[in-house]
Design a protein around this motif. Structure first.
Motif, mmCIF file in Angstrom:
data_model
loop_
_atom_site.group_PDB
_atom_site.id
_atom_site.type_symbol
_atom_site.label_atom_id
_atom_site.label_comp_id
_atom_site.label_asym_id
_atom_site.label_seq_id
_atom_site.Cartn_x
_atom_site.Cartn_y
_atom_site.Cartn_z
ATOM 1 N N LYS A 22 -10.648 -8.603 -23.162
ATOM 2 C CA LYS A 22 -11.811 -7.995 -22.513
ATOM 3 C C LYS A 22 -11.835 -6.469 -22.665
ATOM 4 O O LYS A 22 -10.927 -5.870 -23.226
ATOM 5 N N CYS A 27 -7.072 -9.565 -20.321
ATOM 6 C CA CYS A 27 -7.447 -10.976 -20.291
ATOM 7 C C CYS A 27 -8.063 -11.406 -21.618
ATOM 8 O O CYS A 27 -8.937 -10.732 -22.140
ATOM 9 N N TRP A 39 -9.327 -14.568 -15.938
ATOM 10 C CA TRP A 39 -9.593 -13.361 -15.151
ATOM 11 C C TRP A 39 -8.300 -12.795 -14.582
ATOM 12 O O TRP A 39 -7.272 -13.464 -14.570
ATOM 13 N N CYS A 40 -8.392 -11.541 -14.182
ATOM 14 C CA CYS A 40 -7.271 -10.910 -13.497
ATOM 15 C C CYS A 40 -7.882 -10.054 -12.381
ATOM 16 O O CYS A 40 -9.101 -9.878 -12.335
ATOM 17 N N CYS A 43 -10.513 -7.375 -13.853
ATOM 18 C CA CYS A 43 -11.856 -7.647 -14.362
ATOM 19 C C CYS A 43 -12.783 -8.283 -13.330
ATOM 20 O O CYS A 43 -14.000 -8.316 -13.541
HETATM 21 ZN ZN ZN Z 1 -8.913 -9.314 -16.630
#
Ligand code: ZN
Ligand code: ADP
Ligand code: MG
Length: 477
Positions: A22, A27, A39-40, A43
């Motif tokens: 991303k 990610c 996702w993390c 983001c």
């Molecule tokens: Zn992320």
């Protein structure tokens, strides 16, 4: 469309970049992943996280910017565009407001066989939002954060387009460009290219632009065309009825084919853009620019023009641009040489393509290799066999590993080009068909075709058609 008016269109295209990770975190993202698995905390916009810019995003932006003759802002930055919407948990989108990475430039394309150019205002980097999921299977709306923070390039054009068809051709050109530069998957059904369509109308001859309406949510090229047509007609009707309308944002509803008012147009000030202080300002070196410039592939329009210059037809030149495997096959034929490009393209996109499709074989796996095809084409081009006999040879090439020449010999397909031999044949036919000869002399032009047919039949299809035609005319006149 009322002919007294001209439509003016400007597009804001959002292209999702195909980088591995991303825009501002590590990610990985790929379309179709299980909901909320990519996702993390960064983001999705949780407090306390910090963004890091993905270098490849800049690289991809440079590729597009340099391919479209933009001016690269060697120093640019990131800004927060603040707005409230459930797909943006962070409350702001990271974008580039005052200093986009690229400005100016143009996209060249063909419309109805003529070259056009649309000026670009800017290309900037931004991040995508989460995806809202609505469905019959559940009540309410769900959120998938996988798409949050996926890098986008926004490509803003000047209002240079003048019709729905031209808009589509421009979009196609941008799609081809993104594909050639290998920076976007260009899968419309996956929403990797979306656009906002700005439309206004003005009486023909007026230089000032009319009031613009922006339509969001356009996901397909045909949708863009419909949106332009629908909106232009709506505006013309209002003008004709003397009803003023505001500059506004409307939503394009693909299913019902109408635009629906969302809000009267907000101003940039409403977003309260301010600098993204969590990211360094972005600086691009001369060396980086030079590097990217030098690594750019041949662009679609240049390639198209090169093929046209070689004599390949308009349609087949575009097919070559759009089908890398067939292009590679064609280029291999050109390397071998001794065949006309037009002819080679014709056979490739005709019988060969049909055969490859039927058998599910790629051009590169084809048992009829460029070498074997070229051998056959040379036999046609030298007049040794007719075009029709070429089809028989091609079938035989697919069926065995003989060379074209061997097949021609085995099936005795060689054309008869010997003038003496053909003259004897024609004379015989003329004597046997006096009625037709008389008809021809009385101006019945189809009698000539009949006689050609008779001669061809007598030669078992092997008479060289040019020589045959010429002899027949000479002997008849
Ligand atoms: Zn992320
Ligand atoms: P916003 O962010 O408010 O949508 P932008 O400047 O980013 O504004 O986008 C403006 C877009 O609208 C551009 O693509 C531009 O070409 C187009 N546009 C501007 N004026 C007109 C007009 N009168 N008719 C049609 N399109 C227009
Ligand atoms: Mg806009």
């Amino acid at each position: 469309m009322n002919p007294k008016y001209e439509t003016v269109i400007g597009l804001e295209i959002h292209a999702e970049l195909s980088t591995k990770t991303k825009a501002f975190c590590a990610c990985e993202y790929s379309f179709g992943g299980e909901v909320n698995t990519q996702w993390c905390p960064g983001c999705v916009g949780m407090p306390g996280t910090l963004p890091t810019l993905n270098k490849m995003v800049v690289e991809y932006a440079l590729r597009l910017g340099l391919a479209t003759d933009c001016k690269v802002n060697q120093r640019s930055g990131h800004d927060r565009k603040q707005y409230f919407y459930p797909d943006l948990a962070k409350g702001y989108q990271v974008t580039q407001a005052d200093a986009p990475i690229c400005e100016g430039g143009k996209v060249e394309f063909y419309h109805k066989g003529e070259k056009r150019s649309v000026r670009l205002t800017r290309i900037h980097i931004e991040e995508d939002t989460a995806k809202l999921l609505h469905g019959d299977a559940f009540a309410g709306t769900l959120l998938d954060f996988n798409r949050s923070g996926v890098p986008l390039l926004e490509i803003v054009s000047e209002p240079d387009l003048r019709s729905a068809e031209e808009t589509k051709d421009y979009l196609e050109a941008v799609r081809m460009l993104l594909g050639t530069l290998d920076i976007c998957n260009c899968q419309m059904q996956e929403g990797t290219i979306r656009c906002d369509v700005n439309v206004s109308v003005r009486p023909i001859g007026q230089t000032a632009y009319g009031t613009r309406v922006e339509m969001k949510n356009v996901n397909t090229f045909s949708g863009a065309m419909q949106a332009v047509t629908y909106e232009a007609n709506r505006q013309i009707e209002l003008i004709e009825a003397g009803i003023a309308f505001p500059q506004e944002t409307r939503r394009w509803d693909e299913h019902s084919g109408v635009s629906i008012s969302m809000r009267t147009k907000e101003n940039a000030a409403d977003y309260r853009y301010f600098p993204e202080a969590d990211l360094f300002s972005l600086s691009v070196s001369d060396a980086w620019i030079a590097d990217v410039k030098q690594s750019l592939p041949e662009l679609p329009v240049a390639k198209y023009e090169r093929y046209r210059g070689m004599g390949v037809s308009e349609g087949e030149s575009w097919l070559l641009v759009e089908s890398p495997e067939k292009e590679a096959y064609f280029e291999a034929c050109m390397q071998i040489g001794g065949v006309s490009p037009k002819n080679a393209a014709n056979w490739i996109f005709g019988l060969l393509t049909a055969r490859w499709k039927e058998t599910g074989v790629s051009p590169q796996e084809s048992s009829v290799t460029p070498v074997r095809l070229c051998e056959m084409l040379r036999l046609i081009e030298s007049g040794t066999i007719s075009n029709d006999a070429g089809k028989t040879v091609l079938d035989a090439l697919f069926a065995s590993d003989e060379t074209a020449a061997e097949i021609v010999a085995r099936l005795s397909l060689a054309q008869v080009s010997d003038v003496g031999e053909l003259k004897a044949l024609v004379t015989g036919i003329l004597e046997a068909n006096e009625d037709s000869v008389t008809a021809y002399k009385n101006g019945k032009s189809n009698a000539f075709g009949f006689l050609v047919g008779q001669c061809m039949k007598a030669s078992q299809g092997k008479a060289n058609p040019q020589i045959l035609n010429q002899l027949l005319r000479e002997l008849l006149d």
